[in-house]
Design a protein around this motif. Structure first.
Motif, mmCIF file in Angstrom:
data_model
loop_
_atom_site.group_PDB
_atom_site.id
_atom_site.type_symbol
_atom_site.label_atom_id
_atom_site.label_comp_id
_atom_site.label_asym_id
_atom_site.label_seq_id
_atom_site.Cartn_x
_atom_site.Cartn_y
_atom_site.Cartn_z
ATOM 1 N N TYR A 1 0.843 -1.188 0.000
ATOM 2 C CA TYR A 1 0.000 0.000 0.000
ATOM 3 C C TYR A 1 0.879 1.239 0.000
ATOM 4 O O TYR A 1 1.768 1.393 0.834
ATOM 5 C CB TYR A 1 -0.906 0.019 1.238
ATOM 6 C CG TYR A 1 -1.688 1.295 1.364
ATOM 7 C CD1 TYR A 1 -2.791 1.529 0.561
ATOM 8 C CD2 TYR A 1 -1.291 2.281 2.268
ATOM 9 C CE1 TYR A 1 -3.504 2.716 0.655
ATOM 10 C CE2 TYR A 1 -2.003 3.468 2.364
ATOM 11 C CZ TYR A 1 -3.102 3.671 1.551
ATOM 12 O OH TYR A 1 -3.791 4.849 1.653
ATOM 13 N N LEU B 1 -6.450 -4.807 12.724
ATOM 14 C CA LEU B 1 -7.700 -4.426 12.064
ATOM 15 C C LEU B 1 -7.555 -3.120 11.298
ATOM 16 O O LEU B 1 -8.222 -2.914 10.275
ATOM 17 C CB LEU B 1 -8.812 -4.300 13.105
ATOM 18 C CG LEU B 1 -9.231 -5.599 13.806
ATOM 19 C CD1 LEU B 1 -10.289 -5.306 14.866
ATOM 20 C CD2 LEU B 1 -9.761 -6.613 12.802
ATOM 21 N N LYS C 1 -5.253 -2.192 9.444
ATOM 22 C CA LYS C 1 -4.685 -2.384 8.103
ATOM 23 C C LYS C 1 -5.765 -2.323 7.034
ATOM 24 O O LYS C 1 -5.511 -1.889 5.911
ATOM 25 C CB LYS C 1 -3.947 -3.723 8.043
ATOM 26 C CG LYS C 1 -2.688 -3.776 8.896
ATOM 27 C CD LYS C 1 -2.157 -5.183 9.032
ATOM 28 C CE LYS C 1 -1.720 -5.755 7.700
ATOM 29 N NZ LYS C 1 -1.116 -7.099 7.854
ATOM 30 N N ARG C 2 -6.975 -2.740 7.376
ATOM 31 C CA ARG C 2 -8.066 -2.734 6.410
ATOM 32 C C ARG C 2 -8.604 -1.327 6.140
ATOM 33 O O ARG C 2 -9.367 -1.134 5.190
ATOM 34 C CB ARG C 2 -9.209 -3.624 6.912
ATOM 35 C CG ARG C 2 -8.810 -5.088 7.110
ATOM 36 C CD ARG C 2 -9.962 -5.885 7.706
ATOM 37 N NE ARG C 2 -9.627 -7.301 7.825
ATOM 38 C CZ ARG C 2 -9.824 -8.204 6.869
ATOM 39 N NH1 ARG C 2 -10.363 -7.825 5.712
ATOM 40 N NH2 ARG C 2 -9.499 -9.464 7.053
ATOM 41 N N ARG D 1 -6.593 1.473 5.850
ATOM 42 C CA ARG D 1 -5.581 2.403 5.364
ATOM 43 C C ARG D 1 -5.990 3.083 4.068
ATOM 44 O O ARG D 1 -5.582 4.211 3.795
ATOM 45 C CB ARG D 1 -4.251 1.670 5.166
ATOM 46 C CG ARG D 1 -3.553 1.314 6.470
ATOM 47 C CD ARG D 1 -2.222 0.665 6.204
ATOM 48 N NE ARG D 1 -2.373 -0.537 5.378
ATOM 49 C CZ ARG D 1 -1.351 -1.148 4.791
ATOM 50 N NH1 ARG D 1 -0.125 -0.661 4.906
ATOM 51 N NH2 ARG D 1 -1.554 -2.243 4.066
#
Length: 329
Positions: free
Chosen positions: A3, A71, A73-74, A76
């Motif tokens: 990402y 959690l 991370k989802r 970003r």
């Protein structure tokens, strides 16, 4: 898939934007530590055994922070919206945690499940903050990961220091447990909402902005309403715990002191410290007479009492006419 944050469209220069983000990190860290200390203090007061309660709160929160980091991370891809949502939820849950624990203890006689639940929820939300803030600060100006982490954690740790000192020296003695937690929630909501709605408003659609404004307004309204009702709530909770014959209730800098009974109530005069019964006029004489009178066989012109803050040992000592002085430490 790696990402890569897209540069943000900011209303201010990048340097000022980074300063605003780091200031928000500072404020949110202070609020997070206040929630943590509030739970530890309340658990010790309501349940007892401060070492066990501190261990439960800290271990559950640290574990939950790890879950929150994963959690996050989802989120970003929509870090600004995710951060605003996390802060609104944290402000509401953290701000109401003290009142909810009091209610569980007063009306259900059990606060431990609520303690674990709030520790878990607050820990997850605090854990989600840093990854989202890392994404936001990298969108302002790209820098090496080590430098960004150092900046974020420096602001985070200093904020934690301020929150840790503010709780025992300002919030608890001046505002009390309930109002202090509610005010902290309000500060948390304002800091998170202001950062996103001002600095990162370019990431949001008009509809999303108004939704965030409404959500934060609702959170602040609920916290303010609960703050206005905290006095009647405390009286109702105290009545549920101690009964209707509370004569004195004082929160000092170190403990809550409650005196019940006596007078026309027909009930024994009882002294509670931090919710624990310390002295009852029903049976205290058995302890104090047995403590004092055997020691009075011998010279007792000047007497030193170590402890004895309730004054009842001194009462027995002053029955002896030849006692010239009593020093209580």
């Amino acid at each position: 898939m790696i990402y890569r944050p897209v540069p943000a469209r900011l209303p201010v220069p990048a340097g000022l934007g980074r300063f605003v983000v780091l200031t928000t990190v500072f404020v949110c860290a202070a609020c997070g530590l206040v929630y943590e200390l509030e739970l530890v203090a309340l658990a010790s007061y309501l349940i007892g055994d401060s070492v066990t309660q501190a261990s439960v709160v800290l271990s559950v929160m640290v574990f939950a922070m790890g879950i929150g980091s994963l959690l996050a991370k989802r989120l970003r891809g929509r870090a600004a919206l995710g951060f605003a949502a996390v802060e609104a939820a944290l402000a509401l849950i953290g701000g109401l945690s003290a009142m909810a624990l009091h209610a569980c203890f007063a009306w259900f006689g059990q606060a431990r499940p609520a303690l674990v639940g709030f520790s878990l929820a607050i820990g997850v939300l605090i854990g989600a903050e840093v990854p989202l803030l890392m994404t936001l600060i990298q969108r302002i100006r790209r820098q090496d990961a080590g430098g960004a982490v150092a900046d974020l954690f420096a602001a985070d740790y200093v904020g934690a220091l301020v929150g840790g000192l503010a709780f025992p020296f300002l919030l608890l003695p001046v505002l009390g447990q309930l109002t202090g937690a509610l005010l902290t929630g309000g500060v948390n909501a304002v800091a998170g909402g202001a950062l996103v709605l001002w600095l990162f408003r370019g990431d949001l659609s008009v509809r999303t902005r108004w939704t965030l404004v409404a959500a934060n307004g609702l959170v602040l309204t609920l916290l303010a309403t609960c703050s206005a009702l905290s006095g009647p709530f405390e009286r109702a909770a105290r009545h549920a715990v101690y009964g209707g014959d509370v004569r004195v209730a004082v929160q000092s800098g170190v403990q809550e002191v409650v005196l019940t009974g006596g007078g026309s109530s027909g009930k024994p005069l009882s002294l509670f410290l931090d919710g624990r019964l310390r002295v009852s006029s029903d049976d205290e004489f058995r302890y104090h007479e047995a403590l004092v009178h055997p020691a009075m066989h011998g010279p007792h012109h000047r007497i030193l009492v170590l402890g004895g803050g309730d004054g009842l040992a001194v009462r027995e000592l002053l029955r002896y006419e030849d006692v010239a002085s009593v020093t209580v430490v």
